[in-house]
Design a protein around this motif. Structure first.
Motif, PDB file in Angstrom:
ATOM      1  N   MET A   6       0.831  -1.190   0.000  1.00  0.00           N
ATOM      2  CA  MET A   6       0.000   0.000   0.000  1.00  0.00           C
ATOM      3  C   MET A   6       0.874   1.252   0.000  1.00  0.00           C
ATOM      4  O   MET A   6       1.915   1.267   0.616  1.00  0.00           O
ATOM      5  CB  MET A   6      -0.904   0.006   1.219  1.00  0.00           C
ATOM      6  N   SER A   7       0.417   2.260  -0.656  1.00  0.00           N
ATOM      7  CA  SER A   7       1.171   3.483  -0.818  1.00  0.00           C
ATOM      8  C   SER A   7       0.879   4.465   0.317  1.00  0.00           C
ATOM      9  O   SER A   7      -0.225   4.542   0.819  1.00  0.00           O
ATOM     10  CB  SER A   7       0.785   4.130  -2.149  1.00  0.00           C
ATOM     11  N   TRP A   8       1.870   5.256   0.680  1.00  0.00           N
ATOM     12  CA  TRP A   8       1.694   6.275   1.715  1.00  0.00           C
ATOM     13  C   TRP A   8       0.828   7.429   1.217  1.00  0.00           C
ATOM     14  O   TRP A   8       0.334   8.208   2.013  1.00  0.00           O
ATOM     15  CB  TRP A   8       3.059   6.824   2.122  1.00  0.00           C
ATOM     16  N   THR A   9       0.638   7.540  -0.075  1.00  0.00           N
ATOM     17  CA  THR A   9      -0.101   8.679  -0.608  1.00  0.00           C
ATOM     18  C   THR A   9      -1.576   8.372  -0.851  1.00  0.00           C
ATOM     19  O   THR A   9      -2.321   9.242  -1.245  1.00  0.00           O
ATOM     20  CB  THR A   9       0.526   9.154  -1.935  1.00  0.00           C
ATOM     21  N   ARG A  10      -1.998   7.154  -0.629  1.00  0.00           N
ATOM     22  CA  ARG A  10      -3.382   6.785  -0.888  1.00  0.00           C
ATOM     23  C   ARG A  10      -4.289   7.214   0.253  1.00  0.00           C
ATOM     24  O   ARG A  10      -3.882   7.285   1.395  1.00  0.00           O
ATOM     25  CB  ARG A  10      -3.463   5.286  -1.102  1.00  0.00           C
ATOM     26  N   ASP A  11      -5.522   7.476  -0.077  1.00  0.00           N
ATOM     27  CA  ASP A  11      -6.502   7.871   0.920  1.00  0.00           C
ATOM     28  C   ASP A  11      -6.972   6.666   1.717  1.00  0.00           C
ATOM     29  O   ASP A  11      -6.864   5.521   1.287  1.00  0.00           O
ATOM     30  CB  ASP A  11      -7.713   8.528   0.251  1.00  0.00           C
ATOM     31  N   CYS A  12      -7.547   6.954   2.875  1.00  0.00           N
ATOM     32  CA  CYS A  12      -8.019   5.905   3.776  1.00  0.00           C
ATOM     33  C   CYS A  12      -9.043   4.997   3.104  1.00  0.00           C
ATOM     34  O   CYS A  12      -8.993   3.776   3.287  1.00  0.00           O
ATOM     35  CB  CYS A  12      -8.619   6.527   5.023  1.00  0.00           C
ATOM     36  N   ASN A  13      -9.956   5.555   2.324  1.00  0.00           N
ATOM     37  CA  ASN A  13     -10.971   4.691   1.716  1.00  0.00           C
ATOM     38  C   ASN A  13     -10.347   3.727   0.714  1.00  0.00           C
ATOM     39  O   ASN A  13     -10.813   2.616   0.555  1.00  0.00           O
ATOM     40  CB  ASN A  13     -12.121   5.485   1.114  1.00  0.00           C
ATOM     41  N   GLU A  14      -9.240   4.117   0.075  1.00  0.00           N
ATOM     42  CA  GLU A  14      -8.541   3.195  -0.823  1.00  0.00           C
ATOM     43  C   GLU A  14      -7.891   2.068  -0.027  1.00  0.00           C
ATOM     44  O   GLU A  14      -7.907   0.911  -0.446  1.00  0.00           O
ATOM     45  CB  GLU A  14      -7.499   3.937  -1.648  1.00  0.00           C
ATOM     46  N   HIS A  15      -7.319   2.392   1.125  1.00  0.00           N
ATOM     47  CA  HIS A  15      -6.736   1.371   1.998  1.00  0.00           C
ATOM     48  C   HIS A  15      -7.832   0.410   2.470  1.00  0.00           C
ATOM     49  O   HIS A  15      -7.641  -0.807   2.467  1.00  0.00           O
ATOM     50  CB  HIS A  15      -6.064   2.010   3.222  1.00  0.00           C
ATOM     51  N   LEU A  16      -8.963   0.955   2.861  1.00  0.00           N
ATOM     52  CA  LEU A  16     -10.071   0.128   3.335  1.00  0.00           C
ATOM     53  C   LEU A  16     -10.614  -0.747   2.215  1.00  0.00           C
ATOM     54  O   LEU A  16     -10.858  -1.937   2.422  1.00  0.00           O
ATOM     55  CB  LEU A  16     -11.181   1.015   3.922  1.00  0.00           C
ATOM     56  N   GLU A  17     -10.775  -0.188   1.035  1.00  0.00           N
ATOM     57  CA  GLU A  17     -11.254  -0.961  -0.111  1.00  0.00           C
ATOM     58  C   GLU A  17     -10.320  -2.137  -0.394  1.00  0.00           C
ATOM     59  O   GLU A  17     -10.772  -3.268  -0.606  1.00  0.00           O
ATOM     60  CB  GLU A  17     -11.339  -0.082  -1.369  1.00  0.00           C
ATOM     61  N   GLU A  18      -9.032  -1.867  -0.404  1.00  0.00           N
ATOM     62  CA  GLU A  18      -8.070  -2.926  -0.686  1.00  0.00           C
ATOM     63  C   GLU A  18      -8.119  -4.007   0.391  1.00  0.00           C
ATOM     64  O   GLU A  18      -8.076  -5.199   0.095  1.00  0.00           O
ATOM     65  CB  GLU A  18      -6.658  -2.363  -0.799  1.00  0.00           C
ATOM     66  N   PHE A  19      -8.225  -3.591   1.654  1.00  0.00           N
ATOM     67  CA  PHE A  19      -8.305  -4.579   2.734  1.00  0.00           C
ATOM     68  C   PHE A  19      -9.532  -5.463   2.562  1.00  0.00           C
ATOM     69  O   PHE A  19      -9.432  -6.688   2.668  1.00  0.00           O
ATOM     70  CB  PHE A  19      -8.337  -3.907   4.108  1.00  0.00           C
ATOM     71  N   LEU A  20     -10.680  -4.856   2.321  1.00  0.00           N
ATOM     72  CA  LEU A  20     -11.908  -5.641   2.185  1.00  0.00           C
ATOM     73  C   LEU A  20     -11.819  -6.600   0.997  1.00  0.00           C
ATOM     74  O   LEU A  20     -12.236  -7.759   1.098  1.00  0.00           O
ATOM     75  CB  LEU A  20     -13.124  -4.723   2.051  1.00  0.00           C
ATOM     76  N   PHE A  32      -6.080  10.892   7.813  1.00  0.00           N
ATOM     77  CA  PHE A  32      -5.712  12.308   7.816  1.00  0.00           C
ATOM     78  C   PHE A  32      -4.921  12.697   6.572  1.00  0.00           C
ATOM     79  O   PHE A  32      -4.396  13.792   6.499  1.00  0.00           O
ATOM     80  CB  PHE A  32      -4.895  12.629   9.079  1.00  0.00           C
ATOM     81  N   ALA A  33      -4.831  11.808   5.599  1.00  0.00           N
ATOM     82  CA  ALA A  33      -4.034  12.074   4.395  1.00  0.00           C
ATOM     83  C   ALA A  33      -4.442  13.365   3.715  1.00  0.00           C
ATOM     84  O   ALA A  33      -3.601  14.131   3.285  1.00  0.00           O
ATOM     85  CB  ALA A  33      -4.134  10.898   3.425  1.00  0.00           C
ATOM     86  N   GLY A  34      -5.732  13.647   3.613  1.00  0.00           N
ATOM     87  CA  GLY A  34      -6.197  14.879   2.981  1.00  0.00           C
ATOM     88  C   GLY A  34      -5.749  16.109   3.742  1.00  0.00           C
ATOM     89  O   GLY A  34      -5.402  17.123   3.161  1.00  0.00           O
ATOM     90  N   SER A  35      -5.713  15.996   5.068  1.00  0.00           N
ATOM     91  CA  SER A  35      -5.290  17.115   5.899  1.00  0.00           C
ATOM     92  C   SER A  35      -3.813  17.410   5.699  1.00  0.00           C
ATOM     93  O   SER A  35      -3.389  18.547   5.687  1.00  0.00           O
ATOM     94  CB  SER A  35      -5.547  16.804   7.375  1.00  0.00           C
TER      95      SER A  35
END
Length: 82
Positions: free
Chosen positions: A1-15, A67-70
């Protein structure tokens, strides 16, 4: 997983990788299925829930990812979901 991806992308990949449904993941984290749906749409969970998500995903959806967007200066969705 990339450090630049948003949380929902991380969650999508996990699911996807885990084969868990939204409902099953919601039960594991202690929230309603609709709450997981909101997260997938970009709503930020409460801090204590972020920690549960990180533990349940074994770090694949880390707290910092919400908090990636922040960090990048993009507006982040308001915290509203469990």
């Amino acid at each position: 997983m990339s450090w630049t991806r948003d949380c929902n992308e991380h969650l999508e990949e996990f699911l996807t990788q885990s084969g868990l449904t939204q409902r099953a993941f919601a039960q594991r984290v202690g929230v309603r299925e609709a709450t997981v749906s909101a997260w997938r749409s970009g709503v930020r969970p409460r801090p204590q829930t972020m920690e549960r998500i990180e533990r349940e995903t074994r770090g694949l959806v880390p707290v910092w990812s919400w908090f990636a967007g922040s960090i990048t200066g993009d507006p982040a969705p308001a915290s509203a979901a469990e």
